[in-house]
Write a protein that holds these residues in place. Structure first.
Motif, PDB file in Angstrom:
ATOM      1  N   LEU A 168       0.828  -1.203   0.000  1.00 23.97           N
ATOM      2  CA  LEU A 168       0.000   0.000   0.000  1.00 23.97           C
ATOM      3  C   LEU A 168       0.864   1.256   0.000  1.00 23.97           C
ATOM      4  O   LEU A 168       0.608   2.203  -0.735  1.00 23.97           O
ATOM      5  N   ARG A 169       1.925   1.252   0.810  1.00 22.14           N
ATOM      6  CA  ARG A 169       2.822   2.412   0.858  1.00 22.14           C
ATOM      7  C   ARG A 169       3.486   2.653  -0.498  1.00 22.14           C
ATOM      8  O   ARG A 169       3.609   3.792  -0.959  1.00 22.14           O
ATOM      9  N   ALA A 170       3.938   1.563  -1.130  1.00 23.13           N
ATOM     10  CA  ALA A 170       4.607   1.694  -2.420  1.00 23.13           C
ATOM     11  C   ALA A 170       3.660   2.277  -3.466  1.00 23.13           C
ATOM     12  O   ALA A 170       4.046   3.144  -4.257  1.00 23.13           O
ATOM     13  N   GLY A 171       2.414   1.819  -3.480  1.00 19.71           N
ATOM     14  CA  GLY A 171       1.443   2.338  -4.441  1.00 19.71           C
ATOM     15  C   GLY A 171       1.143   3.809  -4.217  1.00 19.71           C
ATOM     16  O   GLY A 171       1.091   4.599  -5.172  1.00 19.71           O
ATOM     17  N   ILE A 172       0.978   4.201  -2.941  1.00 16.99           N
ATOM     18  CA  ILE A 172       0.687   5.607  -2.637  1.00 16.99           C
ATOM     19  C   ILE A 172       1.863   6.504  -3.009  1.00 16.99           C
ATOM     20  O   ILE A 172       1.697   7.555  -3.630  1.00 16.99           O
ATOM     21  N   MET A 173       3.089   6.094  -2.658  1.00 12.97           N
ATOM     22  CA  MET A 173       4.260   6.909  -2.962  1.00 12.97           C
ATOM     23  C   MET A 173       4.494   7.004  -4.461  1.00 12.97           C
ATOM     24  O   MET A 173       4.922   8.043  -4.968  1.00 12.97           O
ATOM     25  N   TYR A 174       4.211   5.927  -5.183  1.00 12.15           N
ATOM     26  CA  TYR A 174       4.366   5.955  -6.647  1.00 12.15           C
ATOM     27  C   TYR A 174       3.417   6.965  -7.263  1.00 12.15           C
ATOM     28  O   TYR A 174       3.814   7.778  -8.115  1.00 12.15           O
ATOM     29  N   ILE A 175       2.182   6.966  -6.848  1.00 14.63           N
ATOM     30  CA  ILE A 175       1.194   7.903  -7.391  1.00 14.63           C
ATOM     31  C   ILE A 175       1.549   9.338  -7.019  1.00 14.63           C
ATOM     32  O   ILE A 175       1.455  10.258  -7.849  1.00 14.63           O
ATOM     33  N   LEU A 176       1.995   9.546  -5.768  1.00 14.97           N
ATOM     34  CA  LEU A 176       2.384  10.890  -5.347  1.00 14.97           C
ATOM     35  C   LEU A 176       3.590  11.383  -6.136  1.00 14.97           C
ATOM     36  O   LEU A 176       3.621  12.535  -6.577  1.00 14.97           O
ATOM     37  N   LEU A 177       4.573  10.520  -6.331  1.00 21.20           N
ATOM     38  CA  LEU A 177       5.755  10.897  -7.095  1.00 21.20           C
ATOM     39  C   LEU A 177       5.403  11.186  -8.539  1.00 21.20           C
ATOM     40  O   LEU A 177       5.911  12.136  -9.146  1.00 21.20           O
ATOM     41  N   LEU A 178       4.520  10.393  -9.110  1.00 23.19           N
ATOM     42  CA  LEU A 178       4.074  10.610 -10.486  1.00 23.19           C
ATOM     43  C   LEU A 178       3.378  11.965 -10.616  1.00 23.19           C
ATOM     44  O   LEU A 178       3.595  12.706 -11.578  1.00 23.19           O
ATOM     45  N   THR A 179       2.555  12.304  -9.629  1.00 25.01           N
ATOM     46  CA  THR A 179       1.843  13.582  -9.651  1.00 25.01           C
ATOM     47  C   THR A 179       2.807  14.755  -9.559  1.00 25.01           C
ATOM     48  O   THR A 179       2.695  15.745 -10.299  1.00 25.01           O
ATOM     49  N   VAL A 180       3.794  14.642  -8.659  1.00 23.03           N
ATOM     50  CA  VAL A 180       4.765  15.726  -8.500  1.00 23.03           C
ATOM     51  C   VAL A 180       5.566  15.939  -9.772  1.00 23.03           C
ATOM     52  O   VAL A 180       5.789  17.067 -10.217  1.00 23.03           O
ATOM     53  N   SER A 233      -6.468   2.129 -23.083  1.00 23.02           N
ATOM     54  CA  SER A 233      -7.234   3.366 -22.963  1.00 23.02           C
ATOM     55  C   SER A 233      -6.318   4.569 -23.191  1.00 23.02           C
ATOM     56  O   SER A 233      -5.524   4.910 -22.305  1.00 23.02           O
ATOM     57  N   PRO A 234      -6.381   5.213 -24.366  1.00 17.92           N
ATOM     58  CA  PRO A 234      -5.554   6.401 -24.610  1.00 17.92           C
ATOM     59  C   PRO A 234      -5.789   7.499 -23.588  1.00 17.92           C
ATOM     60  O   PRO A 234      -4.884   8.284 -23.293  1.00 17.92           O
ATOM     61  N   GLY A 235      -6.985   7.562 -23.035  1.00 21.59           N
ATOM     62  CA  GLY A 235      -7.266   8.583 -22.034  1.00 21.59           C
ATOM     63  C   GLY A 235      -6.412   8.415 -20.791  1.00 21.59           C
ATOM     64  O   GLY A 235      -5.975   9.393 -20.191  1.00 21.59           O
ATOM     65  N   THR A 236      -6.164   7.171 -20.398  1.00 22.91           N
ATOM     66  CA  THR A 236      -5.309   6.905 -19.243  1.00 22.91           C
ATOM     67  C   THR A 236      -3.881   7.355 -19.499  1.00 22.91           C
ATOM     68  O   THR A 236      -3.228   7.927 -18.627  1.00 22.91           O
ATOM     69  N   GLU A 237      -3.392   7.131 -20.701  1.00 21.97           N
ATOM     70  CA  GLU A 237      -2.039   7.557 -21.043  1.00 21.97           C
ATOM     71  C   GLU A 237      -1.917   9.075 -21.032  1.00 21.97           C
ATOM     72  O   GLU A 237      -0.902   9.627 -20.599  1.00 21.97           O
ATOM     73  N   ARG A 238      -2.962   9.761 -21.499  1.00 22.52           N
ATOM     74  CA  ARG A 238      -2.922  11.224 -21.474  1.00 22.52           C
ATOM     75  C   ARG A 238      -2.878  11.745 -20.042  1.00 22.52           C
ATOM     76  O   ARG A 238      -2.224  12.751 -19.759  1.00 22.52           O
ATOM     77  N   ILE A 239      -3.570  11.066 -19.126  1.00 19.82           N
ATOM     78  CA  ILE A 239      -3.596  11.514 -17.734  1.00 19.82           C
ATOM     79  C   ILE A 239      -2.239  11.290 -17.061  1.00 19.82           C
ATOM     80  O   ILE A 239      -1.729  12.158 -16.354  1.00 19.82           O
TER      81      ILE A 239
END
Length: 242
Positions: A42-54, A116-122
């Motif tokens: 769970l920690r790895a998934g949350i940190m990955y998403i946060l890092l991706l957002t930053v 899903s091309p939309g996911t790649e754009r996000i």
């Protein structure tokens, strides 16, 4: 004294036996309970998403030739491998689990982008047009955190002298620039630094003024204090002839 010494030896033997019996378990999972392995995922998934957002918020140029998700994985991997190797109470199994989690997340995002091309754009972003027919798109440059000096440096590397030679400049999702020259160059804004714009090096078109901020033409005659219709800047200079 003998009794104290014997008790110390007994405690030492007991601790040694416990260490020998639990050494392999500590080597794998450290001193944390087995339930902590689920928390690691769970920690790895949350940190990955946060890092991706930053990284997305910091702009495409942070990625270079890597995609944003690939760069996020690389940065995360660097942090993952250090703790299991250097911290005694952290088992290598935890680090391995995070590594596998990162691999699964990266593969999952890649597969989602294919389906899903939309996911790649996000997750990766899309290309943006920074220059259109010799004129800078100031809003797009601001949104991508690209300055005029940075863009002009890229154009100079391609042997371009002024914006009139450029048809399109794209910044790709990977952060790379794609440059298309105009089939028929028009007068435009010089991309040389101010201290490197001698009149004898570039032939100026005295009949046409261009905005120093975006490269839009002002027309003739140009009135002092007139603002650019594209970016509302008031600084103009003679255009460079094609």
């Amino acid at each position: 004294m003998n009794t104290i010494y014997v008790n110390q030896q007994i405690r030492l033997m007991q601790s040694t036996g416990q260490s020998a019996g639990g050494g392999f378990s500590r080597f794998l999972i450290g001193e944390a309970p087995p339930e902590f392995l689920l928390e690691i995922i769970l920690r790895a998934g949350i940190m990955y998403i946060l890092l991706l957002t930053v990284l997305r918020l910091m702009g495409k140029r942070m990625g270079g030739q890597l995609t944003i998700s690939e760069l996020a994985v690389m940065l995360t991997l660097g942090a993952i491998v250090s703790l299991p190797m250097q911290t005694p109470d952290k088992g290598i199994l935890q680090g391995l689990l995070v590594l596998v989690s990162m691999l699964a997340l990266q593969r999952g995002f890649t597969l989602a982008g294919i389906l899903s091309p939309g996911t790649e754009r996000i997750t990766q972003g899309i290309e943006q047009v920074l220059v259109r027919d010799g004129m800078l798109d100031m809003e797009k440059m601001k949104g991508e955190n690209i300055t005029q000096h940075q863009l002009f440096a890229v154009l100079r590397q391609r042997g371009i002298k002024h914006l009139g030679e450029v048809s399109r400049v794209y910044i790709e999702a990977s952060g790379l620039f794609s440059i298309y020259k105009a089939p028929k160059p028009a007068p435009g804004l010089s991309i040389f630094p101010d201290q490197e714009r001698p009149g004898q090096a570039l032939h100026q078109d005295g009949n046409l003024m261009v905005c120093k901020a975006c490269g839009a033409t002002a027309g003739t005659p140009h009135t002092y204090g007139q603002s650019c219709l594209n970016c509302y800047n008031i600084n103009f200079e003679p255009a460079i002839a094609p």
